[in-house]
Design an enzyme around this catalytic site. Structure first.
Site, short mmCIF file in Angstrom:
data_model
loop_
_atom_site.label_atom_id
_atom_site.label_comp_id
_atom_site.label_asym_id
_atom_site.label_seq_id
_atom_site.Cartn_x
_atom_site.Cartn_y
_atom_site.Cartn_z
N ARG A 263 0.86 -1.18 0.00
CA ARG A 263 0.00 0.00 0.00
C ARG A 263 0.90 1.23 0.00
NH1 ARG A 263 -2.73 2.84 5.09
NH2 ARG A 263 -3.93 4.40 3.98
N GLU B 88 -8.59 -3.46 2.87
CA GLU B 88 -7.66 -2.84 1.92
C GLU B 88 -6.69 -3.88 1.40
OE1 GLU B 88 -7.11 0.03 5.19
OE2 GLU B 88 -6.70 1.49 3.62
#
Ligand code: AMP
Length: 418
Positions: free
Chosen positions: A91, A402
């Protein structure tokens, strides 16, 4: 194919190892309170014991070492060696205008990410540390960057342009970018699936309320506005970040502190503000809630609370947070021309019934109500509908994922290069 997803936040490092044939999580975990004290939770899905331990981790680098040792350990591990990790998805908080989608990391991409550090000084260094450490430890696998900003590139120009001289927008790409894009993308798609019986393109306000916090206005699956801006400092008050304030305060604070340099003034707004700044207690909502709930009459004699002001300031921090969240929800009801669903997610949004209740109390003017009983029983790892009968919009608690979005994007990219 096994994909390891690394998600480094300002005080946390989350990881999940996926077997992408089934999207099954082989192990997941979280290093929390990095730089404060340190706590690790590691959950293997192969029947081995769960590890929960307080382990000191002064930096993200130490946290990553703990993750790798744990994943391959005899007692808690799920793989025999690092060879069983086939790709890593990272990420990355800011992709500027350069990265409109996820990319395979090479030297050029690394340079591009480094360039974005000026826009996200609190996060990009942590993200880069994660990438460097993984590249060093597991050099022979593809590394993919998945950007928080990419989902918000659909925000129309009238909502992403700042009212400052146009050259900054045209020449320097200064505009609203928004963050937490993978989370807003994931929970809004889950809400759309969950509300499939509702007709038309849904209008959703997603509330990602964690240590970092942002809202997004989502129309028909596309982000049309979000509270964070060119940097993750804008918008809601957060754990340590001020969110939106009068920009002239940068000057005022600097003057009060004796001509403090700009970088140090920004440090105050990034690291000493938000609910930590107001409460003086902690950046962690649980600590603040503990202080706010302190029974002054009963317990002061015990000496745990030095000053009644600590309790009052903790309560004020929570009130200010709930008010600002509700105020932005109101703004997004305007942006969307109405609303079909409010979605709560992330650490505070998923786990705190009192905060959800406090926010929704401000929304009764819109006919939006949550059900007290359902609100108190939102389940972990499941979508919970906490809407009160008769509410004009659904109120949902949707655990964010996520990591799964990052693993899927990584898989797509790796498939195309092999
Ligand atoms: P995140 O950044 O999504 O990991 O969220 C971290 C924040 O969630 C921290 O401020 C935690 O205190 C907060 N949090 C986690 N569990 C709870 C809970 N049960 N009640 C209130 N806040 C919580």
């Amino acid at each position: 194919m096994n994909i390891l997803v690394i998600n480094t936040g300002s005080s946390s490092l989350k990881y999940q190892l996926f077997d992408m044939r089934s999207e099954k999580i082989l192990a997941k975990g979280n290093c929390e309170r990095i730089g404060i004290d340190g706590y690790v939770k590691h959950e293997p899905s192969n029947g081995k014991p769960i590890l929960k331990d307080e382990i000191s981790m002064p930096s993200h680098s130490e946290a990553l070492n703990i993750v790798i040792q744990t994943l391959t350990s005899e007692k808690y591990g799920v793989i025999n060696s690092l060879k069983e990790i086939h790709a890593i998805g990272h990420r990355v908080v800011h992709g500027g205008k350069k990265f409109s989608s996820s990319v395979l990391i090479d030297d050029e991409v690394m340079k591009g990410i480094v360039d974005c550090a000026k826009l996200a000084p609190l996060h990009i260094p942590a993200n880069l540390m994660g990438i460097y450490a993984c590249q060093k430890t597991i050099p022979d696998v593809p590394h993919v960057a998945v950007f928080d900003t990419a989902f918000h590139l659909s925000i129309p120009n009238y909502a992403h342009v700042y009212p400052i001289p146009y050259k900054y927008y045209e020449k320097y790409d200064i505009r609203r970018y928004g963050f937490h894009g993978t989370s807003h993308r994931y929970v809004s798609s889950k809400a759309i699936e969950f509300l499939k019986d509702k007709p038309g393109g849904l209008r959703i306000v997603t509330c990602h309320l964690g240590n970092g916090a942002s809202l997004a206005a989502i129309s028909d699956g596309k982000s049309v506005d979000t509270t964070m801006g060119a940097t993750p400092l804008e918008g809601l008050p957060m754990g340590t970040r001020s969110g939106t304030i009068d920009p002239a305060l940068v000057y005022v604070i600097s003057e009060i502190e004796g001509s403090l340099p700009l970088s140090e003034t920004l440090e105050i707004l990034n690291k000493k503000s938000g609910v930590l700044g107001i409460s003086g207690v902690s950046s962690d909502f649980r600590d603040i809630m503990n202080m706010a709930e302190f029974d002054l009459d009963e317990d002061r004699a015990v000496g745990e609370v030095e000053d009644i002001k600590d309790v009052e300031r903790a309560r004020l921090a929570l009130s200010a947070f709930k008010y600002q969240v509700a105020k932005f929800i109101g703004a997004y009801i305007v942006a969307l021309g109405g609303v079909d669903a409010i979605v709560f997610t992330a650490g505070v949004g998923e786990n705190s019934p009192p905060i959800r209740r406090g926010i929704c109390e401000w929304l009764c003017g819109f006919g939006i109500y949550l059900d007290e009983d359902k609100n108190g029983h939102a389940e972990n790892d499941k979508i919970t509908d906490i809407t009160k009968a008769g509410s004009s919009a659904s109120v949902l608690v949707i655990p964010t994922n996520e990591e799964l979005v990052i693993a899927r994007d990584t898989m797509e990219i790796v498939k195309n290069i092999s």
